[in-house]
Design an enzyme around this catalytic site. Structure first.
Site, PDB file in Angstrom:
ATOM      1  N   GLU A 158      -7.929   2.271   5.551  1.00  0.00           N
ATOM      2  CA  GLU A 158      -7.882   0.918   6.100  1.00  0.00           C
ATOM      3  C   GLU A 158      -8.979   0.024   5.497  1.00  0.00           C
ATOM      4  O   GLU A 158      -9.832  -0.510   6.191  1.00  0.00           O
ATOM      5  CB  GLU A 158      -7.987   0.955   7.629  1.00  0.00           C
ATOM      6  CG  GLU A 158      -6.803   1.631   8.282  1.00  0.00           C
ATOM      7  CD  GLU A 158      -6.839   1.600   9.804  1.00  0.00           C
ATOM      8  OE1 GLU A 158      -5.777   1.759  10.427  1.00  0.00           O
ATOM      9  OE2 GLU A 158      -7.937   1.429  10.377  1.00  0.00           O
ATOM     10  N   GLU A 314       0.264   5.960   9.662  1.00  0.00           N
ATOM     11  CA  GLU A 314      -0.265   6.186  11.002  1.00  0.00           C
ATOM     12  C   GLU A 314       0.615   5.497  12.027  1.00  0.00           C
ATOM     13  O   GLU A 314       1.054   4.360  11.836  1.00  0.00           O
ATOM     14  CB  GLU A 314      -1.689   5.631  11.141  1.00  0.00           C
ATOM     15  CG  GLU A 314      -2.765   6.392  10.411  1.00  0.00           C
ATOM     16  CD  GLU A 314      -4.156   5.835  10.703  1.00  0.00           C
ATOM     17  OE1 GLU A 314      -4.333   5.186  11.763  1.00  0.00           O
ATOM     18  OE2 GLU A 314      -5.058   6.042   9.880  1.00  0.00           O
ATOM     19  N   PHE A 364     -10.054   9.587  23.257  1.00  0.00           N
ATOM     20  CA  PHE A 364      -8.917   9.356  24.143  1.00  0.00           C
ATOM     21  C   PHE A 364      -7.746   8.688  23.414  1.00  0.00           C
ATOM     22  O   PHE A 364      -6.788   8.254  24.053  1.00  0.00           O
ATOM     23  CB  PHE A 364      -9.346   8.512  25.353  1.00  0.00           C
ATOM     24  CG  PHE A 364     -10.335   9.215  26.233  1.00  0.00           C
ATOM     25  CD1 PHE A 364     -10.068  10.475  26.751  1.00  0.00           C
ATOM     26  CD2 PHE A 364     -11.554   8.621  26.534  1.00  0.00           C
ATOM     27  CE1 PHE A 364     -10.990  11.135  27.558  1.00  0.00           C
ATOM     28  CE2 PHE A 364     -12.472   9.267  27.333  1.00  0.00           C
ATOM     29  CZ  PHE A 364     -12.201  10.533  27.851  1.00  0.00           C
TER      30      PHE A 364
END
Length: 691
Positions: A158, A314, A364
């Site tokens: 990225e 992704e 998370f």
């Protein structure tokens, strides 16, 4: 006639299904890797991106390299039929490098150098950073470029951001010198006589700064171009040792959702395959239509960059941890959103991430394997079921999307629009406007390419030109020739205003398009957010459209020259003046829409007529329920029709052909097809079908 393109890798000529994987985070517990390999096979995952942020594990101290762990990972992959996109670890540098060589850290626009931390906090111009990158990549290339498990290189991650250090200032001056050659040419292009900011020496040129120069729009635009070019130059430097070792291995870098900072069209020229990262915010409304159209546009944009299949590098198998609300994917959405990418040209479905990190900022973020550490979860089963679906769609690999309509979208145009200082500093909404036009084609199931000014338009029947504020003279001439040769073009307000230097076209707007559209724009009004006007279709107009449609944000006050008026404004002092026109030029037509229409129903009706007039191909001829789309891939002999339901309701779609076959089961599908909430069906048909 279309034909199949080569697979992304001949080592794995099927759908690539996998994830970003960080075994370097689990070197303290070898059993984790053993379990991961077992579950990868169970989930029908055949590829992993490895080593993306592994610099510290590969070079824990300057000059001391540790490759044993990566040897073990890749060797084990090869033994188990799993492949790797092997990453260069340059997305984040190790702490020892920042400490010993602080010059590698970025300097912000305020001229203050950053501390060590986060990702992409490094200067792409820094000689030290380039040297350390070259050493690392050379060693990776020597060791792994012929490894049986490695099928390509994943360059950095990225790529983004900018640096304003002395190295970058000098590089910017060199870039400007190469472009303009003389200070006179620079001063003219930047209109530097404004506020007496004329440059008399190259050393005076600097990057824009919050406490310095920000008002020279040509300079702002060139700085953005330089940042993009310098980032690409860093990418090319990364690739050089990899290609020298094995030129057959493809190289890519993962791009981002309509990313603002880099001109991905210039990047596409250097990448072997396009890859990007897609993170929709599903389920914020009862219908996911708007989210689906935004990401469909992105899929089509990334496919169009090279006109061949791309990689979904992704996506999340469940949720994110960085969006305002981390919403779980509802049942069916993982399959639907993954197949959406495939429908628009993806030959891979990959995730961030395979296994959740135990700590830090992504602990998370969604993953195939959760902290519980086993396969008995809803998300894992969703991934495994999609793996089964993809395994049954190998014939789709290498097929193309046969678009006969295109939308013009340029990065330097959006940069210039957002720096224009007028006519609506509260938001010109260029990107949202482009996607609003695109949405009409999505609703009709019409394949679309997203093209740039330098692309060839001749293969299309219909070209949409929304808010082409920055329009080069040669682009205007190319569009004019497209129309003369029989094409249909639809141009909107705020087009043909400035040239490539952000200097206003003289002689009347829309500048290079004035002859093409047959109108002259005298003024444009920016409306307050609460202001509304209306577009009223003329009785008996050539498109046979009726109705009154709300307009907002921008209203262009135009005079017709050779054009015919199709609709007028309904309100304010310019009521009765033209709002929609058509001009006949050569063998084609040019439409001009003078205002931003609020209602999607207008665009759907308007473009439905233009698609019919121009003879543009639809995926299917049946009417599609709201929130449902049909997308097409073909090899020239067999069509693959992807019906996708983002409506939030169960729907029924009438079929236009009695010879459809379910691409997964091989069963005939006749009459109509029921698609559940968040459902997707893939139908196969021969291309010479008779309706």
């Amino acid at each position: 006639m279309a034909s199949k393109l080569q697979p992304i890798s001949n080592k794995l000529p099927v759908f690539m299904h996998g994830a970003d994987y960080n075994p370097d985070q689990w070197l303290h517990d070898p059993k984790i890797f053993e379990e991961d390999v077992r579950m990868m096979r169970l989930a029908k995952c055949n590829v992993m991106s490895v080593g993306i942020f592994a610099w510290s594990a590969l070079e824990p101290e300057e000059g001391r390299f540790e490759f044993g762990w990566l040897d073990h990972v890749l060797d084990t992959f090869a033994e188990n039929g799993i492949y790797a996109w092997l990453a260069t670890p340059t997305g984040a540098r190790p702490t020892w490098m920042s400490q010993k060589y602080p010059e590698v850290l970025r300097v912000e626009s305020n001229r203050v150098r950053n501390l060590h931390g986060v990702r992409h906090n490094h200067c792409f111009t820094s000689p030290v950073y380039r040297e350390k990158t070259a050493i690392m990549n050379q060693k990776l290339a020597e060791r792994y470029s012929n490894h049986p498990a490695v099928l390509g290189w994943h360059i950095s991650n990225e790529l983004s951001g900018e640096c304003h250090c002395d190295y970058c200032q000098n590089a910017f001056r060199d870039w400007v010198k190469a472009k303009y050659k003389t200070l006179d040419a620079l001063n003219l292009a930047w209109w530097a006589s404004f506020w007496s900011h004329t440059y008399t020496d190259w050393s005076q040129v600097e990057s824009p700064a919050p406490h310095g120069e920000t008002a020279v729009h040509g300079q702002n635009l060139d700085w953005r171009r330089f940042v993009s070019d310098q980032t690409l130059d860093f990418y090319k430097q990364e690739v050089a040792p990899l290609k020298a070792a094995n030129p057959e291995l493809p190289c890519t870098t993962n791009m981002m959702d309509l990313f603002y900072g880099l001109d991905y069209r210039t990047f596409a020229e250097e990448l072997d395959v396009i890859s990007w990262d897609s993170y929709p915010t599903w389920h914020s409304l009862p219908s996911d239509r708007n989210v689906a159209t935004w990401f469909a546009f992105n899929h089509d944009l990334f496919r169009s960059l090279k006109k061949k299949p791309f990689m979904l590098m992704e996506s999340t198998p469940s949720l994110t941890n960085w969006q305002p609300v981390s919403k779980l994917k509802r049942p069916g959405m993982h399959r639907l959103s993954s197949l959406q990418a495939v429908a628009h040209g993806a030959d891979t479905v990959q995730y961030f991430q395979w296994r959740k990190s135990r700590g830090s900022s992504e602990k998370f973020h969604g993953a195939v394997v959760d902290h519980v550490g086993h396969e008995h979860t809803r998300v894992f089963q969703d991934v495994a079921e999609l793996g089964e679906t993809l395994a049954n769609l190998t014939d789709v690999i290498g097929t193309s999307v046969p678009a006969e309509a295109a939308i013009l979208f340029d990065w330097d145009n959006r940069w210039a629009i957002n720096d224009a200082q007028g006519p609506r500093n509260g938001g010109l909404n260029y990107e949202n406007t482009v996607v609003q036009h695109y949405s009409a084609f999505w609703e009709m199931g019409v394949p679309v390419d997203i093209v740039g000014s330098n692309d060839d338009f001749s293969s299309y029947k219909l070209l949409i030109v929304p808010m082409a504020y920055l329009l080069r003279q040669e682009t205007g001439e190319k569009i004019e020739q497209f129309v003369k040769n029989g094409g249909t073009v639809s141009v909107t307000y705020w087009s043909g205003i400035v040239d490539e230097n952000d200097l206003c076209h003289l002689g009347g707007f829309p500048g290079p398009l004035r002859t093409t559209v047959g109108i002259w724009s005298e003024e444009i009004e920016g409306l307050h957010d609460h202001d509304r006007n209306s577009l009223v279709m003329n009785s008996g107009n050539a498109l046979n459209l009726d109705g009154r449609f709300e307009v907002h944000e921008l209203c262009d006050l135009i005079h017709v020259e050779t054009a015919e008026v199709l609709a007028v404004y309904g309100d304010d002092f310019y009521a009765g003046r033209p709002a929609l026109t058509v001009n006949h030029l050569g063998d084609g037509k040019a439409y001009y829409l003078a205002a931003r229409v609020s209602e999607d129903t207008f665009y759907q009706s308007f473009y439905d007529k233009l698609v019919e007039e121009a003879g543009v191909r639809r995926t299917i001829l049946s009417a599609l329920p709201e929130g449902v789309t049909a997308q097409l891939r073909t090899d020239g002999n067999t069509d693959y029709v992807f019906l996708q339901n983002f409506s939030g309701n169960e729907v029924s779609v009438a079929l236009d052909y009695d010879g459809y076959v379910d691409a997964e089961s091989g069963k005939a599908v006749v009459g109509q097809i029921e698609i559940p909430v968040n459902g997707a069906s893939i139908l196969r048909r021969i291309t010479d079908y008779k309706l």
